[in-house]
Structures are given as structure tokens and as C-alpha cells.
Scaffold this motif. Structure first.
Motif, PDB file in Angstrom:
ATOM      1  N   ARG A  73      -3.116   3.785  -2.912  1.00 55.14           N
ATOM      2  CA  ARG A  73      -2.857   2.766  -3.938  1.00 55.14           C
ATOM      3  C   ARG A  73      -2.502   1.455  -3.253  1.00 55.14           C
ATOM      4  O   ARG A  73      -1.758   1.446  -2.273  1.00 55.14           O
ATOM      5  CB  ARG A  73      -1.717   3.212  -4.867  1.00 55.14           C
ATOM      6  CG  ARG A  73      -2.061   4.459  -5.666  1.00 55.14           C
ATOM      7  CD  ARG A  73      -0.918   4.920  -6.560  1.00 55.14           C
ATOM      8  NE  ARG A  73      -1.294   6.112  -7.288  1.00 55.14           N
ATOM      9  CZ  ARG A  73      -1.916   6.125  -8.458  1.00 55.14           C
ATOM     10  NH1 ARG A  73      -2.221   4.972  -9.047  1.00 55.14           N
ATOM     11  NH2 ARG A  73      -2.232   7.252  -9.055  1.00 55.14           N
ATOM     12  N   ASP A  74      -3.029   0.360  -3.779  1.00 54.40           N
ATOM     13  CA  ASP A  74      -2.745  -0.938  -3.167  1.00 54.40           C
ATOM     14  C   ASP A  74      -2.691  -2.020  -4.228  1.00 54.40           C
ATOM     15  O   ASP A  74      -3.313  -1.911  -5.287  1.00 54.40           O
ATOM     16  CB  ASP A  74      -3.817  -1.286  -2.127  1.00 54.40           C
ATOM     17  CG  ASP A  74      -5.193  -1.442  -2.750  1.00 54.40           C
ATOM     18  OD1 ASP A  74      -5.537  -2.567  -3.171  1.00 54.40           O
ATOM     19  OD2 ASP A  74      -5.930  -0.443  -2.830  1.00 54.40           O
ATOM     20  N   ARG A  75      -1.924  -3.060  -3.930  1.00 52.96           N
ATOM     21  CA  ARG A  75      -1.880  -4.270  -4.747  1.00 52.96           C
ATOM     22  C   ARG A  75      -1.885  -5.474  -3.816  1.00 52.96           C
ATOM     23  O   ARG A  75      -1.201  -5.469  -2.784  1.00 52.96           O
ATOM     24  CB  ARG A  75      -0.609  -4.328  -5.606  1.00 52.96           C
ATOM     25  CG  ARG A  75      -0.459  -3.200  -6.593  1.00 52.96           C
ATOM     26  CD  ARG A  75      -1.513  -3.196  -7.668  1.00 52.96           C
ATOM     27  NE  ARG A  75      -1.389  -4.308  -8.593  1.00 52.96           N
ATOM     28  CZ  ARG A  75      -2.258  -4.565  -9.563  1.00 52.96           C
ATOM     29  NH1 ARG A  75      -3.330  -3.810  -9.709  1.00 52.96           N
ATOM     30  NH2 ARG A  75      -2.072  -5.580 -10.378  1.00 52.96           N
ATOM     31  N   ILE A  76      -2.654  -6.497  -4.156  1.00 49.61           N
ATOM     32  CA  ILE A  76      -2.544  -7.768  -3.442  1.00 49.61           C
ATOM     33  C   ILE A  76      -1.259  -8.444  -3.907  1.00 49.61           C
ATOM     34  O   ILE A  76      -1.016  -8.564  -5.114  1.00 49.61           O
ATOM     35  CB  ILE A  76      -3.753  -8.677  -3.718  1.00 49.61           C
ATOM     36  CG1 ILE A  76      -5.048  -8.013  -3.240  1.00 49.61           C
ATOM     37  CG2 ILE A  76      -3.572 -10.021  -3.013  1.00 49.61           C
ATOM     38  CD1 ILE A  76      -6.291  -8.842  -3.527  1.00 49.61           C
ATOM     39  N   VAL A 121       8.112   2.102   5.047  1.00 59.24           N
ATOM     40  CA  VAL A 121       9.013   3.245   5.065  1.00 59.24           C
ATOM     41  C   VAL A 121       8.171   4.519   5.047  1.00 59.24           C
ATOM     42  O   VAL A 121       7.198   4.623   4.301  1.00 59.24           O
ATOM     43  CB  VAL A 121      10.011   3.224   3.884  1.00 59.24           C
ATOM     44  CG1 VAL A 121       9.313   3.326   2.532  1.00 59.24           C
ATOM     45  CG2 VAL A 121      11.064   4.313   4.039  1.00 59.24           C
ATOM     46  N   VAL A 122       8.533   5.452   5.914  1.00 60.84           N
ATOM     47  CA  VAL A 122       7.916   6.779   5.934  1.00 60.84           C
ATOM     48  C   VAL A 122       8.871   7.719   5.211  1.00 60.84           C
ATOM     49  O   VAL A 122       9.949   8.042   5.720  1.00 60.84           O
ATOM     50  CB  VAL A 122       7.663   7.268   7.373  1.00 60.84           C
ATOM     51  CG1 VAL A 122       7.002   8.648   7.352  1.00 60.84           C
ATOM     52  CG2 VAL A 122       6.796   6.273   8.135  1.00 60.84           C
ATOM     53  N   VAL A 134       4.105   7.253   2.134  1.00 58.23           N
ATOM     54  CA  VAL A 134       4.361   6.068   2.959  1.00 58.23           C
ATOM     55  C   VAL A 134       4.122   4.821   2.116  1.00 58.23           C
ATOM     56  O   VAL A 134       3.143   4.751   1.365  1.00 58.23           O
ATOM     57  CB  VAL A 134       3.421   6.035   4.186  1.00 58.23           C
ATOM     58  CG1 VAL A 134       3.622   4.750   4.991  1.00 58.23           C
ATOM     59  CG2 VAL A 134       3.624   7.258   5.062  1.00 58.23           C
ATOM     60  N   HIS A 135       5.022   3.846   2.229  1.00 57.11           N
ATOM     61  CA  HIS A 135       4.812   2.514   1.656  1.00 57.11           C
ATOM     62  C   HIS A 135       4.710   1.516   2.809  1.00 57.11           C
ATOM     63  O   HIS A 135       5.497   1.599   3.767  1.00 57.11           O
ATOM     64  CB  HIS A 135       5.986   2.084   0.773  1.00 57.11           C
ATOM     65  CG  HIS A 135       6.212   2.925  -0.438  1.00 57.11           C
ATOM     66  ND1 HIS A 135       5.272   3.075  -1.431  1.00 57.11           N
ATOM     67  CD2 HIS A 135       7.294   3.657  -0.825  1.00 57.11           C
ATOM     68  CE1 HIS A 135       5.762   3.859  -2.384  1.00 57.11           C
ATOM     69  NE2 HIS A 135       6.979   4.224  -2.038  1.00 57.11           N
ATOM     70  N   VAL A 177       0.840  -1.198   0.000  1.00 58.87           N
ATOM     71  CA  VAL A 177       0.000   0.000   0.000  1.00 58.87           C
ATOM     72  C   VAL A 177       0.876   1.249   0.000  1.00 58.87           C
ATOM     73  O   VAL A 177       1.919   1.288   0.666  1.00 58.87           O
ATOM     74  CB  VAL A 177      -0.931   0.001   1.234  1.00 58.87           C
ATOM     75  CG1 VAL A 177      -1.571   1.364   1.450  1.00 58.87           C
ATOM     76  CG2 VAL A 177      -2.010  -1.061   1.079  1.00 58.87           C
ATOM     77  N   THR A 178       0.431   2.257  -0.741  1.00 59.90           N
ATOM     78  CA  THR A 178       1.084   3.564  -0.755  1.00 59.90           C
ATOM     79  C   THR A 178       0.038   4.643  -0.501  1.00 59.90           C
ATOM     80  O   THR A 178      -1.018   4.639  -1.139  1.00 59.90           O
ATOM     81  CB  THR A 178       1.757   3.836  -2.116  1.00 59.90           C
ATOM     82  OG1 THR A 178       2.743   2.829  -2.369  1.00 59.90           O
ATOM     83  CG2 THR A 178       2.425   5.211  -2.131  1.00 59.90           C
TER      84      THR A 178
END
Length: 216
Positions: free
Chosen positions: A169-172, A120-121, A126-127, A33-34
Motif C-alpha cells: 500500500r502506498d500514498r504520495i 518502522v519494522v 513495515v511502514h 508505504v506499507t
């Protein structure tokens, strides 16, 4: 005790909902996720990018082939990532006390609502790589992070303006290779953005650290 991540199950039901961006969910899946600060991309530029992305997706409905996924990443995800890494906007999270507020929020329900693998911030985004636990849904997890940190950081500055972009934004995560690629990206992102140690906050679990070191 660390829990093994669960990856995309092509045979299981996938729930989908849409805000500004589409989001796919599976129970107890692992996600990359971002989310970013509200001022990190100018509104007009973001609108143009979204129009381009929507036009492309009309011609390329999901599920995507590996070729389509690479094209999407090159045309849209990487463009956004390069822009963010260039450090546009106020970059409030460059300040260690504010980055720590976000880091503490990311860890707060680790082992309860989710299992954190790496995050990571960065100065303006943020990721996070994590696995949902039980019946906890992805939007609930991200909303709790963004809501609490917005309240804390705005209280710090005595203001009420929006802190975060509304969506994320997200990816499985598809498989073990995809998982390692996400973890490696998180580890390397500060280096790619030429950040000093005090300008970001990074976490990775012992299991992730072991896997990355074994990869070399």
C-alpha cells in the motif's frame, strides 16, 4: 546532508499502475508505504476486504475529495492497521535479528535510490516514509526491499515459502502536514500496538526528529 522532501504536484503528470492495488507515481515524489508478511491476514478475510474496497472505489473514483479520503482511511486503511497491530500471524519480525535484516535493507540505498525519512519494522509489517531519487521508480524500490529480505530471512530458516504479501500500500505525500502526520504515525505505531522496545525497529532522520519535537 538531508534533502527536502518533494510533495504531490497537482499540475504534474501522475503515472498509475495496478497490481492487486492501484499505485500512483510522480518523479522524485515522497511516499508513505506499507508492506506486510504473507501470513498476517487470512486469505479469505483479505479477499472479503478487497471486494468491499473494490465496490467502494467503483462509486468513488480517484482523485478523491478530503471527505472521501477520510472515509477510505476509516473504512479500509485503519481496519487493516488495527488488524496488523493486533499481531496476527507468525510475526517473524518480532525477532531482532530478522528485523535488523529488514532495517538494513531499508537503509542500504539511502541517499542513492531514495532518501529515507522514517520507518518502522513491526512484528508483521513495515511502514516507510521516503522520497524517490532521480528516475528510480517506486515498484523498483519496494521490490528490492522485499526480494532481498525474503531471500535472507528464508535462508535463515532454510525454507522457500513466500515471506511477504505480493502487493503493498502506498500514498504520495500531499504536503508538509501530511508528511508530519505520516512521520508521527510511524513513531507512535509501536506504542499503539503496546510493543516492547525489543519487539520493533524504528528509524527517523534528524530532520524528522527535529520537526516532530517542534510540534510537541
Amino acid at each position: 546532508m538531508e534533502v527536502e522532501p518533494r510533495f504531490l504536484d497537482p499540475h504534474a503528470e501522475v503515472a498509475q499502475h495496478t497490481n492487486r492495488l492501484p499505485h500512483w507515481q510522480q518523479d522524485e515524489a515522497t511516499y508513505f508505504v506499507t508492506f506486510r508478511l504473507a501470513d498476517s491476514v487470512p486469505t479469505e478475510l483479505l479477499k472479503r476486504w478487497e471486494q468491499e474496497r473494490e465496490a467502494w472505489m467503483r462509486w468513488n473514483p480517484e482523485p478523491w475529495s478530503p471527505k472521501q479520503e477520510r472515509e477510505y482511511r476509516e473504512r479500509f486503511s485503519m481496519r487493516m492497521e488495527h488488524w496488523l497491530d493486533a499481531g496476527h500471524g507468525e510475526c517473524l519480525l518480532r525477532q531482532p535479528p530478522l528485523a535488523l535484516i529488514v532495517g538494513n535493507a531499508l537503509q542500504h540505498f539511502d541517499g542513492v535510490r531514495y532518501n529515507q525519512h522514517a520507518w518502522v519494522v513491526m512484528p508483521n509489517h513495515v511502514h516507510a516514509l521516503f522520497s524517490a531519487r532521480g528516475e528510480t521508480k517506486l515498484p523498483v524500490i519496494v521490490k528490492s526491499w522485499k526480494g532481498f529480505t525474503a531471500w535472507e530471512i528464508n535462508r535463515h530458516f532454510d525454507r522457500t515459502t513466500p515471506l511477504w504479501q505480493k502487493d503493498y500500500r502506498d500514498r504520495i505525500v500531499r504536503n508538509a502536514r501530511h508528511f508530519l502526520n505520516c512521520a508521527r504515525y510511524i513513531r507512535n505505531n509501536p506504542l499503539e500496538a503496546s510493543l516492547k522496545t525489543a519487539e520493533y525497529l524504528h528509524y527517523e532522520s534528524q530532520a524528522v526528529r527535529t520537526l516532530l519535537e517542534a510540534e510537541g
